[in-house]
Enzyme design. Structure first.
Site, PDB file in Angstrom:
ATOM      1  N   CYS A   1       0.828  -1.218   0.000  1.00 19.36           N
ATOM      2  CA  CYS A   1       0.000   0.000   0.000  1.00 19.36           C
ATOM      3  C   CYS A   1       0.856   1.260   0.000  1.00 19.36           C
ATOM      4  CB  CYS A   1      -0.896   0.035   1.227  1.00 19.36           C
ATOM      5  SG  CYS A   1      -1.982  -1.380   1.330  1.00 19.36           S
TER       6      CYS A   1
ATOM      7  N   CYS B   1      -6.556   0.781   1.906  1.00 17.95           N
ATOM      8  CA  CYS B   1      -5.520  -0.216   1.673  1.00 17.95           C
ATOM      9  C   CYS B   1      -6.074  -1.628   1.875  1.00 17.95           C
ATOM     10  CB  CYS B   1      -4.395   0.090   2.649  1.00 17.95           C
ATOM     11  SG  CYS B   1      -3.105  -1.121   2.690  1.00 17.95           S
TER      12      CYS B   1
ATOM     13  N   CYS C   1     -16.574  23.281  18.836  1.00 13.37           N
ATOM     14  CA  CYS C   1     -15.178  23.132  19.284  1.00 13.37           C
ATOM     15  C   CYS C   1     -14.610  24.426  19.860  1.00 13.37           C
ATOM     16  CB  CYS C   1     -14.290  22.687  18.118  1.00 13.37           C
ATOM     17  SG  CYS C   1     -14.969  21.357  17.120  1.00 13.37           S
TER      18      CYS C   1
ATOM     19  N   CYS D   1     -15.061  26.111  23.542  1.00 11.36           N
ATOM     20  CA  CYS D   1     -14.167  25.809  24.667  1.00 11.36           C
ATOM     21  C   CYS D   1     -12.691  25.933  24.284  1.00 11.36           C
ATOM     22  CB  CYS D   1     -14.435  24.396  25.177  1.00 11.36           C
ATOM     23  SG  CYS D   1     -16.118  24.181  25.783  1.00 11.36           S
TER      24      CYS D   1
ATOM     25  N   ARG E   1     -11.011  10.676  19.071  1.00 13.29           N
ATOM     26  CA  ARG E   1     -10.927  11.837  19.963  1.00 13.29           C
ATOM     27  C   ARG E   1     -11.972  12.888  19.588  1.00 13.29           C
ATOM     28  NH1 ARG E   1     -11.852  13.987  23.280  1.00 13.29           N
ATOM     29  NH2 ARG E   1     -10.815  15.283  24.816  1.00 13.29           N
TER      30      ARG E   1
ATOM     31  N   CYS F   1     -15.216  14.170  21.816  1.00 12.73           N
ATOM     32  CA  CYS F   1     -15.448  15.583  22.107  1.00 12.73           C
ATOM     33  C   CYS F   1     -16.928  15.912  21.892  1.00 12.73           C
ATOM     34  CB  CYS F   1     -14.599  16.447  21.187  1.00 12.73           C
ATOM     35  SG  CYS F   1     -13.479  17.535  22.064  1.00 12.73           S
TER      36      CYS F   1
END
Lengths: 260, 192
Positions: free
Chosen positions: A70, A106, A170, A173, A216, A220
């Site tokens: 790949c 891939c 986002c 904060c 992540r 959030c």
């Protein structure tokens, strides 16, 4: 009697310590925990996941090929620094892809897996392995293709958007309250000095999670009671491209990272 | 003839106005849709006031403020019985519940949870301010719709967004103001 008092003093001391730790820089605390783990276990969870990722990387797929066939952006099988240059536009798919999406591409296009056969945990382990070749490399993300510019612009707008029943986004904060805390952890300066983009993929010791930046971002949104964008979707890629570009030039301290 | 020429213009006018006030372009919303139905709907249904706060990065230009504040004020509803202070015990359960109002995460002052510092400290809120009708009304209105006082602030618009009922907000007001409330009689967690 004196034992009872001693016990109470010990509890109070531990409580005070716990409170004091709330004030400690989470990055310093992560370093301390990492050291403790190394001394007691002799190996880090990040190393174990990287090993797992290496095995999966070298596993032959239905088409008899390993992932060494790949191209992660720097040519077939070249992993050195490749993750530090993602997300980027790929001519073979005609899409902007990040580390997670490129692994998916891939596995399906080169190795011949069906999309429904691909387990998220395997993608994460492979992401840990591929990212490990970019430790010490600077982030180099470009906005060369129109598709990259289009997603960057969307990412910027999403970053500043106020939406949902709680009117959050986002920037609400991570721009307005950098360094302040709601709960235990202070808000990271994700576009600036904290260079948050270089902290993922990572192992989070506080809740034993292995996460890429996709996870992540989803977390959030989850924390603010906002519906989450699907894995591998364009809004996630857009936010990633926006954040990565803001972190251009930042050197990856360690991938995969070990965070709180 | 004249009508025929005017018609397209008349038809197009509301569309232009609508576009000028939306934050995401239709083409961007198409990209957002790949995030899934629930995620996309939040942006497809983005409110006009949310769009303004997004567009101006939470700092509205001065000339937009009077209309914005007036509209936010108009969203405020009051409890049917007119009482702005309810049951402080119920209010405490709302204030200190992460899944409910989650007030303590941003405000210091709770005797139950260590508070954050995103919002101002509310330590001994009622003892410091008294329980006058003006203080009750101000507290109620800020909890109901913070944007009527602080445009685009991070604080949830509990009443205006339907997160709490007017009666629940009155309970929270009582928790903050009532001199008998544990909020005012017990020390805040982490108080020095």
């Amino acid at each position: 009697m004196s034992l009872g008092v001693g016990w109470k003093v010990a509890v109070l001391f531990l409580l005070a310590l716990a409170l004091a730790q709330g004030e400690v820089d989470p990055r310093e605390e992560a370093k301390r925990q990492k050291q403790l783990l190394l001394e007691t276990a002799g190996i880090l969870p990040t190393e174990l996941i990287v090993e797992q990722g290496k095995e999966l990387f070298n596993r032959k797929g239905p088409k008899g090929k390993t992932m060494a066939e790949c191209d992660f952006g720097l040519g077939k099988g070249v992993l050195d620094g490749a993750a530090a240059r993602l997300p980027r536009y790929f001519l073979d798919t005609g899409r902007v892809e990040d580390l997670d999406s490129r692994i998916l591409t891939c596995m399906t296009r080169v190795q011949g897996y069906k999309p429904e056969q691909i387990k998220r945990q395997e993608v994460v382990a492979i992401a840990f392995y591929v990212a490990s070749f970019s430790t010490g490399k600077p982030i180099q993300v470009r906005l060369l293709f129109p598709q990259e510019r289009e997603l960057y612009a969307l990412g910027e707008k999403l970053f500043y958007a106020r939406s949902g029943a709680r009117d959050l986004g986002c920037a609400t904060c991570h721009i307005s309250f950098v360094g302040r805390r709601a709960g235990v952890l202070p808000y990271a300066d994700v576009l600036g000095k904290d260079q948050s983009w270089t902290h993922w993929p990572a192992y989070r010791y506080s809740n034993d999670q292995t996460w890429t930046m996709q996870d992540r971002i989803r977390a959030c949104y989850g924390n603010i009671g906002h519906p989450q964008p699907a894995h591998y979707s364009l809004p996630i890629l857009a936010l990633e491209l926006f954040m990565a570009y803001q972190n251009n030039g930042a050197v990856v301290e360690e991938w995969p990272a070990f965070v709180r | 003839m004249k009508v025929k020429k005017l018609l397209p213009i008349l038809l197009a006018t509301p569309l232009v106005v609508a576009l000028a006030q939306s934050y995401f372009a239709p083409s961007e919303l198409e990209l957002i849709k790949t995030g899934g139905k629930a995620y996309a709907e939040v942006f497809l249904n983005q409110r006009q006031d949310q769009a303004l706060c997004s567009l101006y990065h939470n700092r509205l230009p001065a000339d937009l403020l009077p209309k914005f504040l007036e509209e936010q004020r108009a969203l405020i509803k009051y409890p049917a019985d007119g009482k702005l202070m309810g049951d402080w015990r119920k209010g405490g359960a709302i204030f200190n519940n992460l899944q409910k109002a989650n007030c303590f995460s941003c405000h210091f002052g709770s005797p139950v949870h260590l508070g954050g510092d995103v919002g101002p400290s509310l330590e001994k809120y009622g003892l410091k301010r008294g329980q006058s009708e003006a203080v009750q009304r101000y507290t109620y209105e800020v909890v109901y719709n913070a944007w009527a006082y602080f445009p685009c602030t991070v604080m949830y618009r509990f009443g205006a967004q339907g997160l709490l009922t007017p009666e629940e907000i009155a309970d929270v007001v009582a928790y903050l103001l009532d001199p008998e409330s544990e909020f005012n009689t017990k020390p805040a967690v982490g108080s020095k």
